[in-house]
Design a protein around this motif. Structure first.
Motif, PDB file in Angstrom:
ATOM      1  N   ARG A  84      -4.041  -4.866   2.938  1.00 48.37           N
ATOM      2  CA  ARG A  84      -4.762  -3.570   2.716  1.00 48.37           C
ATOM      3  C   ARG A  84      -4.766  -2.868   1.302  1.00 48.37           C
ATOM      4  NH1 ARG A  84      -0.754  -0.762   5.704  1.00 48.37           N
ATOM      5  NH2 ARG A  84      -0.126  -1.971   7.388  1.00 48.37           N
ATOM      6  N   GLN A  85      -4.622  -4.222   0.320  1.00 50.82           N
ATOM      7  CA  GLN A  85      -4.540  -4.082  -1.063  1.00 50.82           C
ATOM      8  C   GLN A  85      -6.151  -4.788  -1.319  1.00 50.82           C
ATOM      9  OE1 GLN A  85      -3.157  -6.884  -3.598  1.00 50.82           O
ATOM     10  NE2 GLN A  85      -1.332  -7.708  -1.823  1.00 50.82           N
ATOM     11  N   ASN A 111      -8.509  -3.521   0.715  1.00 49.67           N
ATOM     12  CA  ASN A 111      -8.609  -1.824   1.923  1.00 49.67           C
ATOM     13  C   ASN A 111      -8.714  -1.126   0.482  1.00 49.67           C
ATOM     14  OD1 ASN A 111      -9.399  -1.305   4.344  1.00 49.67           O
ATOM     15  ND2 ASN A 111      -7.483  -1.435   5.082  1.00 49.67           N
ATOM     16  N   ALA A 112      -7.929  -0.523  -0.534  1.00 51.80           N
ATOM     17  CA  ALA A 112      -8.169  -0.066  -1.679  1.00 51.80           C
ATOM     18  C   ALA A 112      -8.946  -0.390  -2.695  1.00 51.80           C
ATOM     19  CB  ALA A 112      -6.036  -0.862  -2.427  1.00 51.80           C
ATOM     20  N   ASP A 144      -9.243   3.694  -8.356  1.00 48.83           N
ATOM     21  CA  ASP A 144      -8.409   4.514  -7.554  1.00 48.83           C
ATOM     22  C   ASP A 144      -7.895   3.062  -6.730  1.00 48.83           C
ATOM     23  OD1 ASP A 144      -9.674   6.755  -7.228  1.00 48.83           O
ATOM     24  OD2 ASP A 144     -11.243   5.870  -5.370  1.00 48.83           O
ATOM     25  N   ALA A 145      -7.907   1.569  -6.295  1.00 53.42           N
ATOM     26  CA  ALA A 145      -7.058   0.965  -6.267  1.00 53.42           C
ATOM     27  C   ALA A 145      -6.583   0.074  -7.684  1.00 53.42           C
ATOM     28  CB  ALA A 145      -8.324  -0.724  -5.856  1.00 53.42           C
ATOM     29  N   LEU A 155      -3.150   2.876  -6.974  1.00 51.69           N
ATOM     30  CA  LEU A 155      -2.106   2.572  -5.801  1.00 51.69           C
ATOM     31  C   LEU A 155      -1.229   1.149  -6.368  1.00 51.69           C
ATOM     32  CD1 LEU A 155      -5.384   2.759  -2.951  1.00 51.69           C
ATOM     33  CD2 LEU A 155      -2.738   4.751  -3.594  1.00 51.69           C
TER      34      LEU A 155
END
Length: 349
Positions: free
Chosen positions: A228-229, A231-232, A239-240, A243
């Motif tokens: 998931r990380q 993906n970010a 953007d990561a 998030l």
């Protein structure tokens, strides 16, 4: 142009690819256990799993072949295929480019140098033994990964051209060092080193799995936990961070776990290239770039490719055995050329 789309959500239709891959993996595993130089018999896995079953024409020698030769080889192929595919997908996501791959980046070469050093020195140095191959391969892979990543990183962005060129240079240096070790090695070590450089599952054994499997299992589990990380991160570092992702730590962790897995794979199977390049791309075409779906499918497809390549390697020149690295290279090299041409056309579009 990075060549990787941003993560998107897909319908549950992606489950069909999981089922198809799992069913294909089951049949290919059965075929692998049933086929070999001593003959072909589809009932051998049944006789091994259920000794008191209806199968009565399988002798003790055949059962021994399944349990001591074919089964370790099957498990080794699954472990190496899954970790190479997983590491390739993570590397491509980290670099945001479908051409990134541990073998092309020199990571495999770094692991190979360290492992071959152990193989060459073991007969001559008393405190060096076979159990040190896996840790040495990991250290070599981690060292080279760190060097290449630092060379290719510019203002927080990984330059893919620098990455690939650094990989070419590292691989050239690795081959030169391996050649140096080969020159000074004795005949027995030289034969092992030569065959090992081309990749092989012929040395599969329960002891080899014992010292190499922990590295692979830890690597794949940790990369799956980080999907998931990662993906970010594919959305961009800014953007990561918004998030809540610690980008710097995530990059370090991905590099570490990729090196861990590649080191274990190289230690057990030698230099097997292109699996980490081809498989993630196929998985991305089937289910999209979302790592929550793509990473598990990549691992399944990696197992399939390794089992298929191993089956071909065992039978195409039977009773001899073709190194599996040759088979994967014959699959992967044309695909890599196709990717380069496709990316070049996209840049001029």
């Amino acid at each position: 142009m990075t060549g990787l789309a941003l993560p998107t959500l897909h319908s549950n239709q992606h489950l069909k690819w999981y089922w198809l891959s799992a069913i294909s993996l089951f049949f290919l595993a059965w075929l692998s256990l049933s086929t070999g130089p001593v003959g072909w018999d589809w009932k051998m896995p049944i006789a091994w799993l259920m000794p008191d079953s209806f199968v009565t024409d399988i002798n003790t020698l055949q059962l021994s072949v399944v349990s001591q030769i074919r089964l370790p080889r099957l498990i080794l192929a699954i472990l190496i295929g899954s970790v190479l595919a997983c590491s390739g997908a993570a590397t491509q996501a980290l670099c945001r480019n479908p051409l990134a791959d541990p073998s092309l980046m020199g990571v495999t070469g770094g692991a190979a140098v360290a492992a071959i050093a152990v193989i060459a020195l073991a007969p001559k140095v008393s405190f060096i033994n076979e159990a040190m191959i896996a840790p040495a391969a990991f250290i070599g892979a981690l060292t080279i990964t760190s060097i290449i990543y630092r060379l290719a990183n510019h203002q927080g962005q990984v330059q893919i051209t620098t990455l690939l060129l650094a990989g070419v240079a590292i691989n050239a240096i690795a081959m030169a060092i391996i050649g140096l070790f080969s020159f000074f090695a004795d005949d027995s070590a030289l034969r092992l080193m030569t065959y090992w450089q081309m990749g092989s599952l012929g040395g599969a054994s329960w002891s080899a799995i014992t010292y190499g499997a922990p590295l692979i299992i830890v690597s794949t589990l940790c990369l799956l936990m980080k999907k998931r990380q990662i993906n970010a991160l594919m959305l961009g570092e800014r953007d990561a961070r918004h998030l809540g992702v610690n980008v710097k730590r995530l990059k370090t962790e991905v590099v570490f776990f990729v090196a861990l897995g590649v080191g274990g794979a190289v230690a057990m199977g030698g230099m097997i290239g292109f699996v980490g390049l081809v498989v993630p791309h196929i998985a991305r075409l089937l289910v999209g770039p979302d790592l929550r779906k793509m990473l598990p499918l990549s691992m399944l497809l990696g197992c399939l490719l390794m089992l298929l390549a191993d089956w071909i390697a065992r039978l195409i020149v039977a009773p001899s055995e073709l190194p599996i690295g040759i088979v994967t290279a014959l699959f992967g090299a044309p695909f890599f050329i196709y990717q380069l041409i496709k990316q070049k056309r996209g840049m001029h579009a």
